[in-house]
Structure formats: C-alpha cells, structure tokens
Design an enzyme around this catalytic site. Structure first.
Site, PDB file in Angstrom:
ATOM      1  N   GLU A 169     -29.461 -12.850  31.091  1.00 16.25           N
ATOM      2  CA  GLU A 169     -29.951 -11.475  31.079  1.00 16.25           C
ATOM      3  C   GLU A 169     -30.760 -11.190  32.347  1.00 16.25           C
ATOM      4  O   GLU A 169     -31.773 -11.840  32.588  1.00 16.25           O
ATOM      5  CB  GLU A 169     -30.804 -11.236  29.836  1.00 16.25           C
ATOM      6  CG  GLU A 169     -29.999 -11.350  28.542  1.00 16.25           C
ATOM      7  CD  GLU A 169     -30.806 -10.996  27.295  1.00 16.25           C
ATOM      8  OE1 GLU A 169     -32.025 -10.715  27.414  1.00 16.25           O
ATOM      9  OE2 GLU A 169     -30.233 -10.989  26.207  1.00 16.25           O
ATOM     10  N   HIS A 222     -31.219  -5.325  25.966  1.00 17.35           N
ATOM     11  CA  HIS A 222     -32.199  -5.984  25.096  1.00 17.35           C
ATOM     12  C   HIS A 222     -33.315  -5.022  24.645  1.00 17.35           C
ATOM     13  O   HIS A 222     -34.513  -5.286  24.798  1.00 17.35           O
ATOM     14  CB  HIS A 222     -32.809  -7.201  25.806  1.00 17.35           C
ATOM     15  CG  HIS A 222     -33.219  -8.285  24.854  1.00 17.35           C
ATOM     16  ND1 HIS A 222     -33.018  -9.620  25.097  1.00 17.35           N
ATOM     17  CD2 HIS A 222     -33.836  -8.230  23.636  1.00 17.35           C
ATOM     18  CE1 HIS A 222     -33.497 -10.339  24.091  1.00 17.35           C
ATOM     19  NE2 HIS A 222     -33.993  -9.516  23.196  1.00 17.35           N
ATOM     20  N   ARG A 281     -28.472 -12.810  19.672  1.00 17.20           N
ATOM     21  CA  ARG A 281     -28.654 -13.527  20.936  1.00 17.20           C
ATOM     22  C   ARG A 281     -27.284 -13.789  21.545  1.00 17.20           C
ATOM     23  O   ARG A 281     -26.284 -13.965  20.843  1.00 17.20           O
ATOM     24  CB  ARG A 281     -29.403 -14.852  20.723  1.00 17.20           C
ATOM     25  CG  ARG A 281     -30.886 -14.709  20.446  1.00 17.20           C
ATOM     26  CD  ARG A 281     -31.632 -14.168  21.663  1.00 17.20           C
ATOM     27  NE  ARG A 281     -33.077 -14.068  21.452  1.00 17.20           N
ATOM     28  CZ  ARG A 281     -33.703 -13.002  20.995  1.00 17.20           C
ATOM     29  NH1 ARG A 281     -32.985 -11.929  20.659  1.00 17.20           N
ATOM     30  NH2 ARG A 281     -35.013 -12.988  20.856  1.00 17.20           N
TER      31      ARG A 281
END
Length: 335
Positions: free
Chosen positions: A274, A293, A246
């Site tokens: 993000e 991601h 993360r």
C-alpha cells in the site's frame, strides 16, 4: 485509578475529544497524558507507566513488555483505542492476568457501513453510469450495455467471508433488504449464521452463488491467500469482489488474471503493498476501483472509538465486564 495515555498528542487529539478526557477525570481517573506529538518510545513508556493501574494505547504505541510492564506491577487493564491489539499486547500481558479491551467493534461498524455503501454502488454500477452520462450525454430509458449492467439489491445474493465484528454488523445492515445473504466462517454454526441473517456455506459455494463477494475475514495464517486462482475462477460472470480486510487474503497475481479476462470486477480498499506501485495492473485496469484503505474510521469516526474507550474505563471502574474485552483463548481467530 492512575491511567496513562501512551499514544502521542497527534493520535490522542484525533481519537479523544476534550470532553471525553474530562469525563475520565470526573469518573475518578488520575490521568497521565504523553504530551509529545509522536508516540512514546519504550523508554518513555516505562517512565510514564510507573504506578499505572490502567493504560490506554492506540496506533503506533510500543509493545507492552519487559521494562514497560515491570514499571506497572499493579496494572489491571489495557484499553486499546484502535482495532487489533496484536501489535501492542504481548504474551507477558496475558501471563500477568491483565484484562484487555479494544475498540475493534466500533471500528468495524464503520467498515460494515462502508461495505453496504460499496455494495449498493457496485450493484448500481454508479461508476459506469456516471462515465456514460459524461461521455454520451444524459439518458433515462436509453437501452445500452451500461444500463443493462445496473442491478438492484432486490433478489441479489451477497456473500460475506468472515463473521467477526464487521461481518456481523454488515449482515445486520443487509436485513433491511430483500436479498439472500451467505456467510462462510469456521467459527459459526448454522444456527448462529441464521440468527445473524445468513445461510452458512462453504467458501466455494459462496463464490459460485454470490453477486457480491465481501471479504471481511481477519488476517491470520489460516486466511493467507484464501482466495487464489481456483477459488476466484468460481465467481459468477459479472460478480464483484470487495476486499475491506487485508491484501494478504487474496493472491493478487491470480486476481489480476481474472480481472484482465473481464469476467469480474473488484473494489479493493486494501492491497498487499500500500499503495501498489505505479506499474501495478490495479492502477490501470478499468474494472478495478482502489479506495486507499479508508473503510474504517478516518476522521470524525475515530472519536467514536475514544468515547467507547472512556465508557470501557467506566465499566472497569464499576467492576463490570467490558464490552470489548478480549478472550485470549480466541486470539488465533482474531485480526
């Protein structure tokens, strides 16, 4: 057993093949499937849960609390067809003695496989090599800075931050190479690390020695910005930082400064925001690769989670321990 699938049709179709849902029914599940595209609201969830003995949840499901749990006094288990259960499972679930399992281990296998691929790609400098071929023509034995930057896995040192599901599987995959693996994880003993194929070290030593620093630790208070200016400055010249965990684990301002110096490279699957804003240095720095991601399951890999959850239902029905069952006493160390 009455089994409720609480996620919407969009998620159910991506995670569960029809054959797996049929397998549930063949094993004796009385299925109640939420048919709307989006996930159920708390009110819809409470209605669906009436009389449920098992609930299957996934990404975006409402929290299991209050009226939702009160509608299912006989609830035995929560089978979470995703990774972290913390957005769905509440203290009320644990207080009622309801068993909980998740697909975190399955999801993490994909993360570990991605970690291996990115490690090899980084060591070989595929991005630089591909750009050089397009810009300077084909080369084989030509001597230049790009060729000098290419390294193999042999004799390298790979540092792994976090020995959870993903970290442990990544270390397993590294056993096929002749290299040194380092691990930092406060939950491991030296013997446990050795069994996993790594030398247990402190974070600072790992950063000093590693050619690749792979970040796979959970997002918990203890790991917030664990990689700051002082730690990042310890990394070897030419090393690569790969974050598949993360964004909050890294002080991004400090990382930008290190990257701007040109000392290190970074591959970031995750960031604090993000996506990063268009003006963020990550978007323009030449020694940063952003992968958006995708380290975990994205498309067909999601179906492995569905299969695992159906297997877990079978183990539950047979009175066996579920493979992904979560020990609530360890919640503070889990993502």
């Amino acid at each position: 057993m009455k089994t409720v699938l609480l996620q919407g049709k969009r998620v159910t179709d991506r995670v569960f093949e029809p054959a797996q849902l049929k397998r549930l029914e063949d094993m004796g599940a009385e299925l109640v499937i939420f048919r709307e595209e989006d996930n159920a609201s708390p009110e819809e969830a409470a209605e669906l849960m009436r009389g449920a003995e098992v609930v299957i949840t996934s990404w975006g499901c409402p929290k299991l609390e209050g009226a939702v749990l009160e509608a299912a006094p006989d609830l035995k288990a929560v089978l979470h067809a995703a990774g972290s259960v913390k957005h769905v499972v509440t203290g009320e679930v644990w207080e009622r003695g309801i068993r909980v399992t998740s697909g975190a281990a399955v999801l993490s296998r994909g993360v570990a496989e991605t970690a291996l691929g990115l490690t090899i790609m980084s060591m070989k400098n595929f991005i630089g090599a591909a750009a050089a071929v397009k810009g300077s023509g084909w080369w084989n034995q030509r001597k230049d800075s790009v060729r000098d930057s290419i390294r193999e896995m042999y004799g390298s040192t790979i540092g792994v931050i976090g020995g959870g599901h993903a970290g442990k599987h990544f270390l397993h995959l590294l056993k096929g190479f002749q290299l040194s693996a380092l691990l930092t994880d406060p939950t491991y003993t030296r013997e446990m690390a050795a069994e996993a194929g790594a030398e247990l070290t402190g974070l600072e030593e790992l950063l000093r020695r590693s050619d690749i620093v792979m970040v796979l630790a959970p997002e918990i208070p203890a790991t917030y910005r664990m990689l700051g200016a002082e730690n990042l400055a310890l990394m070897k010249e030419g090393a690569t930082l790969i974050n598949l965990a993360r964004g909050s684990l890294i002080d991004e301002d400090a990382l930008v400064r290190e990257l701007q110096s040109g000392r290190i490279q970074a591959i970031l699957d995750v960031t604090v925001q993000e996506p990063p804003g268009a003006a963020h240095p990550f978007m323009t720095l030449p020694n940063v690769m952003l992968t958006g991601h995708i380290a975990g399951a994205v498309n067909n890999g999601l179906l492995a989670i569905g299969r695992f959850i159906v297997d877990e239902w079978g183990r539950l029905a047979a009175g066996e321990k579920m493979e992904g069952e979560i020990d609530p006493s360890r919640l503070d160390t889990l993502a």
